[in-house]
Design a protein around this motif. Structure first.
Motif, PDB file in Angstrom:
ATOM      1  N   GLU A   9      -7.723 -22.696 -39.492  1.00 15.34           N
ATOM      2  CA  GLU A   9      -6.430 -24.033 -39.381  1.00 15.34           C
ATOM      3  C   GLU A   9      -5.461 -23.479 -39.813  1.00 15.34           C
ATOM      4  N   PRO A  10      -4.248 -23.947 -39.160  1.00 16.85           N
ATOM      5  CA  PRO A  10      -2.850 -23.513 -39.817  1.00 16.85           C
ATOM      6  C   PRO A  10      -2.568 -24.293 -41.061  1.00 16.85           C
ATOM      7  N   ASP A  11      -1.918 -23.904 -41.989  1.00 18.87           N
ATOM      8  CA  ASP A  11      -1.341 -24.625 -43.037  1.00 18.87           C
ATOM      9  C   ASP A  11      -0.765 -25.650 -42.817  1.00 18.87           C
ATOM     10  N   SER A  12      -0.239 -26.060 -41.784  1.00 16.99           N
ATOM     11  CA  SER A  12       0.132 -27.521 -41.430  1.00 16.99           C
ATOM     12  C   SER A  12      -0.906 -28.634 -41.725  1.00 16.99           C
ATOM     13  N   ILE A  13      -2.162 -28.165 -41.655  1.00 20.89           N
ATOM     14  CA  ILE A  13      -3.358 -29.076 -41.817  1.00 20.89           C
ATOM     15  C   ILE A  13      -3.823 -29.153 -43.134  1.00 20.89           C
ATOM     16  N   THR A  14      -3.942 -27.655 -43.686  1.00 18.07           N
ATOM     17  CA  THR A  14      -4.451 -27.872 -44.954  1.00 18.07           C
ATOM     18  C   THR A  14      -3.715 -27.826 -46.019  1.00 18.07           C
TER      19      THR A  14
END
Length: 354
Positions: free
Chosen positions: A141-146
Motif C-alpha cells: 500500500e502507498p503511504d497515502s493509505i497508511t
C-alpha cells in the motif's frame, strides 16, 4: 484545457516573455511550445513532440531489458518519475530501491514500522502488533493509505521526500527533498539478509539523518559530528493512525477484483468513523515510522513548485485507477523541465488529455 490562475489572467505578455527567456534559455522552442499549450494554441506541435519522446523500450519494466535500460538512465541522468496516482508512484519507488540494491553499492535497509491495534483483553485495553503476513501485504500500500510507510526501504545517499513537518525553521517540512546522510543503529541491532544487498534490521534505528541542501544556514543540530554540514538534520519517528481490517484485501486487490471498499485491508483515515457504515468492521490502528519516502517517483501534486533535470512520464491514465493526468496537470508536469531533450514518455498520451 489548462486554466490560468486568476492572479495571472491579466498579466502582460512581457511577463511571460521574460519568464520564458530566463527559464528555457537552453531550449527556447520548448518554452514556446509550453506557452502555446498554456494558451490552448498549437496542440499538434506538442503532440508531435510528446510522440517523439515516447519510447517502447521502457514500457515493459518487468523484463530484463527494460530494467537494464531504466537502471542505466537512473545512474547517468537522474530522472524523476512523474506518476498519475500514489500506487504508480509507490511501485516505481520500490523498483528504484531494487535496482539500487543490485549494484555493488549501496546497502538497502528495510525498516519495518511499528503497527499496533487496540484489543480488549481481560477487561483491559491492550495494544497488539499486526501479524507479519498482513504487515508485508500492507507494504504494497502507498503511504497515502497508511500515512507513513509500513516498510521503509532506504540507503545512505538516497534522495527522499519528507512527509511531516518536523523542523520548519531548518527546512524540514512536508514536501522537502533531502538525501539520507547517516543512519544511527541502536546497540545490539542485528541484520537479516532478505535479498541481494537488502537487509532487515532487528529493530528500528535510533535516528535517521538527512541532508537538506536548501535548508537555511544556521547552527548545527545537537549531537552531530562537527565535520557534518549544518544542513544535516536528525529525524525522529512519527506516529499516525489509519483504518485496518484483519484478513481483508489490499486496495490494489480490491480494485482489480472490483470489490467494495469495505473489503479493503486498510483505508484512508476518515473523521467520525462510527458514522460511516462501510468502516464498521475496520479497526483504528497506530503506525510509528520515520516520515520519509523515496523521492525518485512523485505525483503531479508532489512535484509542483520544483524544477527537475529530467523526467519520465508514466501512463497518464492507468487502467483500474481513479488517478489520471489531465490537461492542466500535464502542463504542470512538463513545465518542470527546462529542456525537452530530457523528457521520456512511457505510454502515448491520449488526445483527451492534451
Amino acid at each position: 484545457m489548462f486554466q490560468l490562475p486568476e492572479v495571472l489572467v491579466d498579466a502582460p505578455d512581457s511577463f511571460f516573455k521574460r519568464l520564458l527567456a530566463n527559464r528555457f534559455v537552453n531550449d527556447p522552442s520548448w518554452g514556446r511550445c509550453l506557452d502555446a499549450f498554456r494558451l490552448d494554441k498549437a496542440p499538434n506541435e506538442l503532440r508531435r513532440l510528446l510522440d517523439s519522446r515516447t519510447t517502447a523500450r521502457l514500457r515493459q519494466l518487468s523484463d530484463d531489458q527494460g530494467n537494464n535500460e531504466l537502471k542505466k538512465i537512473l545512474q547517468t541522468r537522474g530522472f524523476t518519475v512523474i506518476a498519475p496516482d500514489n500506487y504508480t508512484r509507490h511501485t516505481f519507488n520500490l523498483l528504484y530501491t531494487r535496482l539500487a540494491a543490485a549494484d555493488p553499492e549501496p546497502v538497502v535497509f528495510q525498516i519495518k514500522a511499528s503497527i499496533t491495534r487496540k484489543k480488549e483483553r481481560n477487561g483491559a485495553t491492550v495494544r497488539l502488533p499486526i501479524g507479519e503476513r498482513d504487515l508485508f501485504r500492507l507494504a504494497e500500500e502507498p503511504d497515502s493509505i497508511t500515512r507513513l510507510p509500513t516498510i521503509l526501504e532506504v540507503f545512505v545517499g538516497m534522495e527522499v521526500r519528507v512527509k511531516v513537518n518536523q523542523c520548519v525553521e531548518k527546512g524540514c517540512a512536508n514536501g522537502a527533498i533531502g538525501v539520507v546522510h547517516h543512519i544511527d543503529w541502536c546497540p545490539g541491532t542485528t541484520f537479516t539478509e532478505t535479498g541481494s544487498r537488502m537487509y532487515r534490521p532487528s529493530r528500528e534505528p535510533h535516528t535517521v539523518w538527512i541532508d537538506l541542501p536548501d535548508a537555511p544556514p544556521g547552527p548545527q543540530s545537537p549531537g552531530m559530528p562537527a565535520d557534518w554540514p549544518d544542513t544535516v538534520i536528525p529525524l525522529a519517528m512519527q506516529s499516525d493512525d489509519f483504518l485496518y481490517k484483519e484478513g481483508g484485501m489490499t486496495s490494489r486487490e480490491r480494485t482489480e477484483l472490483k470489490k467494495p471498499e469495505s473489503s479493503a485491508l486498510c483505508a484512508k483515515m476518515v473523521k467520525n468513523v462510527d458514522t460511516h457504515e462501510q468502516y464498521k468492521d475496520h479497526e483504528k490502528v497506530k503506525i510509528k515510522q520515520f516520515s520519509i519516502v523515496p523521492a525518485f517517483a512523485m505525483t503531479v501534486h508532489g512535484v509542483q513548485g520544483v524544477t527537475k533535470n529530467a523526467i519520465i512520464l508514466t501512463d497518464p491514465c492507468p487502467a483500474g485507477s481513479s488517478g489520471s493526468i489531465n490537461g492542466s496537470s500535464l502542463y504542470v508536469t512538463l513545465s518542470r523541465l527546462r529542456e525537452s531533450a530530457f523528457l521520456w514518455v512511457l505510454h502515448p498520451i491520449p488526445d483527451s488529455v492534451r
